[in-house]
Design a protein around this motif. Structure first.
Motif, PDB file in Angstrom:
ATOM      1  N   PRO A 110      85.362  -1.800  31.107  1.00  0.00           N
ATOM      2  CA  PRO A 110      86.360  -1.020  31.844  1.00  0.00           C
ATOM      3  C   PRO A 110      85.736   0.223  32.500  1.00  0.00           C
ATOM      4  O   PRO A 110      84.764   0.792  31.988  1.00  0.00           O
ATOM      5  CB  PRO A 110      87.370  -0.617  30.764  1.00  0.00           C
ATOM      6  CG  PRO A 110      87.235  -1.678  29.714  1.00  0.00           C
ATOM      7  CD  PRO A 110      85.777  -2.050  29.718  1.00  0.00           C
ATOM      8  N   ALA A 111      86.300   0.617  33.609  1.00  0.00           N
ATOM      9  CA  ALA A 111      85.798   1.761  34.383  1.00  0.00           C
ATOM     10  C   ALA A 111      85.612   2.994  33.509  1.00  0.00           C
ATOM     11  O   ALA A 111      86.498   3.356  32.730  1.00  0.00           O
ATOM     12  CB  ALA A 111      86.752   2.065  35.535  1.00  0.00           C
ATOM     13  N   GLY A 112      84.455   3.605  33.605  1.00  0.00           N
ATOM     14  CA  GLY A 112      84.141   4.824  32.869  1.00  0.00           C
ATOM     15  C   GLY A 112      83.596   4.604  31.473  1.00  0.00           C
ATOM     16  O   GLY A 112      83.088   5.548  30.854  1.00  0.00           O
ATOM     17  N   THR A 113      83.669   3.404  30.950  1.00  0.00           N
ATOM     18  CA  THR A 113      83.211   3.132  29.588  1.00  0.00           C
ATOM     19  C   THR A 113      81.719   3.381  29.431  1.00  0.00           C
ATOM     20  O   THR A 113      81.277   4.032  28.486  1.00  0.00           O
ATOM     21  CB  THR A 113      83.536   1.674  29.179  1.00  0.00           C
ATOM     22  OG1 THR A 113      84.935   1.468  29.286  1.00  0.00           O
ATOM     23  CG2 THR A 113      83.068   1.379  27.777  1.00  0.00           C
ATOM     24  N   VAL A 114      80.928   2.872  30.373  1.00  0.00           N
ATOM     25  CA  VAL A 114      79.470   2.987  30.258  1.00  0.00           C
ATOM     26  C   VAL A 114      79.034   4.447  30.349  1.00  0.00           C
ATOM     27  O   VAL A 114      78.195   4.897  29.562  1.00  0.00           O
ATOM     28  CB  VAL A 114      78.758   2.117  31.314  1.00  0.00           C
ATOM     29  CG1 VAL A 114      77.266   2.391  31.327  1.00  0.00           C
ATOM     30  CG2 VAL A 114      79.022   0.641  31.029  1.00  0.00           C
ATOM     31  N   ALA A 115      79.613   5.203  31.259  1.00  0.00           N
ATOM     32  CA  ALA A 115      79.248   6.627  31.387  1.00  0.00           C
ATOM     33  C   ALA A 115      79.539   7.362  30.085  1.00  0.00           C
ATOM     34  O   ALA A 115      78.746   8.203  29.646  1.00  0.00           O
ATOM     35  CB  ALA A 115      80.007   7.264  32.540  1.00  0.00           C
ATOM     36  N   SER A 175      76.833   3.198  36.961  1.00  0.00           N
ATOM     37  CA  SER A 175      77.432   3.142  38.299  1.00  0.00           C
ATOM     38  C   SER A 175      78.312   1.903  38.503  1.00  0.00           C
ATOM     39  O   SER A 175      79.222   1.928  39.323  1.00  0.00           O
ATOM     40  CB  SER A 175      76.351   3.213  39.380  1.00  0.00           C
ATOM     41  OG  SER A 175      75.492   2.095  39.282  1.00  0.00           O
ATOM     42  N   THR A 176      78.065   0.826  37.768  1.00  0.00           N
ATOM     43  CA  THR A 176      78.869  -0.391  37.932  1.00  0.00           C
ATOM     44  C   THR A 176      79.595  -0.806  36.648  1.00  0.00           C
ATOM     45  O   THR A 176      80.261  -1.835  36.635  1.00  0.00           O
ATOM     46  CB  THR A 176      77.975  -1.572  38.381  1.00  0.00           C
ATOM     47  OG1 THR A 176      77.002  -1.826  37.375  1.00  0.00           O
ATOM     48  CG2 THR A 176      77.314  -1.287  39.708  1.00  0.00           C
ATOM     49  N   ASP A 177      79.434  -0.015  35.582  1.00  0.00           N
ATOM     50  CA  ASP A 177      80.013  -0.353  34.274  1.00  0.00           C
ATOM     51  C   ASP A 177      79.594  -1.753  33.828  1.00  0.00           C
ATOM     52  O   ASP A 177      80.393  -2.537  33.322  1.00  0.00           O
ATOM     53  CB  ASP A 177      81.542  -0.215  34.279  1.00  0.00           C
ATOM     54  CG  ASP A 177      81.952   1.237  34.230  1.00  0.00           C
ATOM     55  OD1 ASP A 177      81.596   1.911  33.244  1.00  0.00           O
ATOM     56  OD2 ASP A 177      82.602   1.701  35.184  1.00  0.00           O
ATOM     57  N   SER A 178      78.308  -2.058  34.042  1.00  0.00           N
ATOM     58  CA  SER A 178      77.764  -3.364  33.659  1.00  0.00           C
ATOM     59  C   SER A 178      76.979  -3.265  32.365  1.00  0.00           C
ATOM     60  O   SER A 178      76.320  -2.261  32.099  1.00  0.00           O
ATOM     61  CB  SER A 178      76.849  -3.900  34.760  1.00  0.00           C
ATOM     62  OG  SER A 178      77.572  -4.138  35.932  1.00  0.00           O
ATOM     63  N   LEU A 179      77.041  -4.324  31.598  1.00  0.00           N
ATOM     64  CA  LEU A 179      76.282  -4.460  30.362  1.00  0.00           C
ATOM     65  C   LEU A 179      75.427  -5.710  30.489  1.00  0.00           C
ATOM     66  O   LEU A 179      75.951  -6.808  30.707  1.00  0.00           O
ATOM     67  CB  LEU A 179      77.227  -4.611  29.160  1.00  0.00           C
ATOM     68  CG  LEU A 179      76.583  -5.059  27.837  1.00  0.00           C
ATOM     69  CD1 LEU A 179      75.733  -3.946  27.244  1.00  0.00           C
ATOM     70  CD2 LEU A 179      77.654  -5.500  26.851  1.00  0.00           C
TER      71      LEU A 179
END
Length: 187
Positions: A110-115, A175-179
Motif C-alpha cells: 500500500p502507498a507509503g508503506t515502504v517509506a 518511490s513505487t512501494d515495491s518489494l
C-alpha cells in the motif's frame, strides 16, 4: 511350388525368396535402436518440471501473504517458485527429501508503506541491488528503482521460519512501494 512359413518359395529344403528370419531380426533390432535413440532425443529436449516452474510466472497473492505477511498487504505479485537443485538431481531415481525451493518475485505494498518501513531506525536500511533476477521477472520490476535492503528487516520477515531452513533477501523501493524478494524455503 513348395512354400515356406512366410510364403516365400522353398527349393531343395532352403528358402530362395521372401524375407529370412535373420533379415527380420536385423530389421527389428535396427528399428528398436532408432526408436530408442529418437525417443531419447525427444525425452532430453523436454523441459523438466523445475525448468517449467522456473519460467512460469505466478500472480496468486495468497501464498505470498502467508509467507511474507509481516511485510504488509501485498498486491499485484509476479513471482516464481521452483526446486533450484532439481537440474543437478535429474539423473537420480529418488526425489530429494531436502529440496531447496527458491521463491523469488516482486509485489506492491500500500502507498507509503515502504517509506515508513525504510525510515525505521532499527532496520538500518542501505542502498542495495538484487542479484540474479530471473529474466522472466525483469519486465515486472519497476523502472529505475532505488532498492533499499536491511539484514535486520530480512531477519524480521524470515523469523517465523525454522532456523536453518530459510534464507533470503528483501529489497524495498520507496518511490513505487515495491518489494522484491529472493528466498529459499520460506515457510
Amino acid at each position: 511350388m513348395e512354400r515356406g512359413d512366410d510364403g516365400g518359395p522353398v527349393h531343395m529344403g532352403r528358402r530362395t525368396g521372401g524375407t529370412s528370419r535373420r533379415a527380420w531380426l536385423t530389421l527389428g533390432i535396427g528399428a528398436g535402436a532408432a526408436v530408442a535413440v529418437g525417443g531419447g532425443v525427444y525425452a532430453c529436449s523436454e523441459p523438466t518440471p523445475a525448468q517449467r516452474d522456473a519460467e512460469r510466472v505466478r500472480t496468486d497473492v495468497a501464498p505470498l501473504r502467508k509467507r511474507f505477511g509481516e511485510a504488509g498487504r501485498l498486491s499485484d505479485p509476479h513471482w516464481l517458485a521452483y526446486d533450484r537443485d532439481e537440474a543437478e538431481r535429474s539423473r537420480e531415481l529418488l526425489p530429494n527429501p531436502d529440496a531447496r525451493y527458491r521463491v523469488v518475485g516482486v509485489a506492491r505494498l500500500p502507498a507509503g508503506t515502504v517509506a515508513s518501513v525504510v525510515a525505521t531506525p532499527s532496520y538500518a536500511f542501505a542502498p542495495a541491488s538484487p542479484d540474479d533476477v530471473p529474466d522472466v521477472l525483469a519486465e515486472f520490476l519497476p523502472g529505475k528503482p532505488r532498492w533499499m535492503s536491511s539484514t535486520a528487516y530480512d531477519r524480521h520477515l524470515l523469523a517465523p521460519a525454522a532456523e536453518g531452513l530459510s534464507g533470503g533477501r528483501f529489497f524495498l523501493d520507496p518511490s513505487t512501494d515495491s518489494l522484491y524478494f529472493d528466498t529459499v524455503n520460506p515457510t
